[in-house]
Scaffold this active site. Structure first.
Site, PDB file in Angstrom:
ATOM      1  N   CYS A  13      38.372  54.412  84.110  1.00 31.64           N
ATOM      2  CA  CYS A  13      37.059  53.436  84.309  1.00 31.64           C
ATOM      3  C   CYS A  13      36.927  52.182  83.239  1.00 31.64           C
ATOM      4  O   CYS A  13      38.695  52.446  82.721  1.00 31.64           O
ATOM      5  CB  CYS A  13      36.690  54.501  82.640  1.00 31.64           C
ATOM      6  SG  CYS A  13      35.991  53.292  81.596  1.00 31.64           S
ATOM      7  N   ASP A  39      32.606  39.333  78.162  1.00 29.63           N
ATOM      8  CA  ASP A  39      31.401  39.960  79.339  1.00 29.63           C
ATOM      9  C   ASP A  39      32.344  38.667  80.422  1.00 29.63           C
ATOM     10  O   ASP A  39      32.426  37.215  80.461  1.00 29.63           O
ATOM     11  CB  ASP A  39      30.207  40.272  79.580  1.00 29.63           C
ATOM     12  CG  ASP A  39      29.487  40.679  80.658  1.00 29.63           C
ATOM     13  OD1 ASP A  39      29.956  40.614  81.644  1.00 29.63           O
ATOM     14  OD2 ASP A  39      29.399  41.706  80.389  1.00 29.63           O
ATOM     15  N   HIS A 107      30.623  53.461  80.183  1.00 30.22           N
ATOM     16  CA  HIS A 107      31.714  53.651  78.608  1.00 30.22           C
ATOM     17  C   HIS A 107      30.853  52.702  77.818  1.00 30.22           C
ATOM     18  O   HIS A 107      30.078  51.298  77.889  1.00 30.22           O
ATOM     19  CB  HIS A 107      32.443  53.171  78.860  1.00 30.22           C
ATOM     20  CG  HIS A 107      33.651  52.966  78.004  1.00 30.22           C
ATOM     21  ND1 HIS A 107      35.078  53.586  78.365  1.00 30.22           N
ATOM     22  CD2 HIS A 107      33.316  52.789  76.596  1.00 30.22           C
ATOM     23  CE1 HIS A 107      35.926  53.293  77.044  1.00 30.22           C
ATOM     24  NE2 HIS A 107      34.851  53.590  76.044  1.00 30.22           N
ATOM     25  N   HIS A 109      28.921  50.265  75.452  1.00 26.88           N
ATOM     26  CA  HIS A 109      29.013  49.181  75.057  1.00 26.88           C
ATOM     27  C   HIS A 109      28.171  48.389  74.865  1.00 26.88           C
ATOM     28  O   HIS A 109      26.619  49.088  74.941  1.00 26.88           O
ATOM     29  CB  HIS A 109      29.805  48.459  76.215  1.00 26.88           C
ATOM     30  CG  HIS A 109      29.453  48.308  77.743  1.00 26.88           C
ATOM     31  ND1 HIS A 109      28.779  49.117  78.461  1.00 26.88           N
ATOM     32  CD2 HIS A 109      28.592  47.308  78.470  1.00 26.88           C
ATOM     33  CE1 HIS A 109      28.147  49.586  79.821  1.00 26.88           C
ATOM     34  NE2 HIS A 109      27.437  47.682  79.355  1.00 26.88           N
TER      35      HIS A 109
HETATM   36 ZN   LIG Z   1      36.069  54.621  79.552  1.00 26.97          ZN
END
Ligand SMILES: [Zn+2]
Length: 153
Positions: A13, A39, A107, A109
């Site tokens: 990941c 980002d 994941h 965010h």
């Molecule tokens: Zn992750």
């Protein structure tokens, strides 16, 4: 790899790799539970991702405490952006929970990014309107946010 196996995630990941220091990132804030970094494809310059260090796909899988902490760090970044040298008259905070909502990395965010009158962003989220940024530009913006965070304390 060991840490990913412990989490039961055999695929690498990208946000776990950043949290583990295995990928470069322009980090603006970090504590024991959360990491915040720029980002790579910012909506506007200064676009920060706030990410729990625990590998969790959905915010609904976070504890109430960790979800609250995620938003508290988002609030900190909002304050920092508005007190930084980065152009910023306002801030969007967006969390896309699920693919159909626009979640692009599995994941959790939260996007926190500067807005200013006349920016190109409008009110839509479209990858085609993102800027390109090199590491020097990202580090320059990251330094400004880090300074602004220090000045908030
Ligand atoms: Zn992750």
């Amino acid at each position: 790899m060991i840490a990913n196996n412990i989490r039961g995630n055999m695929n690498m990941c990208v946000f776990c790799m950043i949290a583990n220091g295995e990928l470069p990132a322009s980090i603006v804030y970090e504590d024991e539970r959360v990491i915040a970094f720029l980002d790579l494809q910012p909506f506007t310059m200064g676009h920060v991702l706030v990410v729990p260090k625990e590998h969790v796909v959905s915010i609904t899988d976070l504890s109430n405490e960790d979800a609250g902490h995620l938003m508290q760090v988002g609030q900190l970044i909002d304050r920092a952006l508005q007190n930084s040298e980065i152009p910023c008259d306002g801030v969007n905070i967006i969390l896309a929970d699920g693919k159909s909502a626009g979640q692009d990395v599995d994941h959790v965010h939260m996007h926190v990014f500067p807005r200013f009158t006349g920016d190109h962003f409008g009110t839509c989220i479209d990858a085609n309107i993102r800027l390109t940024a090199n590491r020097d530009q990202l580090e320059g913006a990251a330094a400004k946010i880090r300074t602004a965070i220090e000045n908030l304390n």
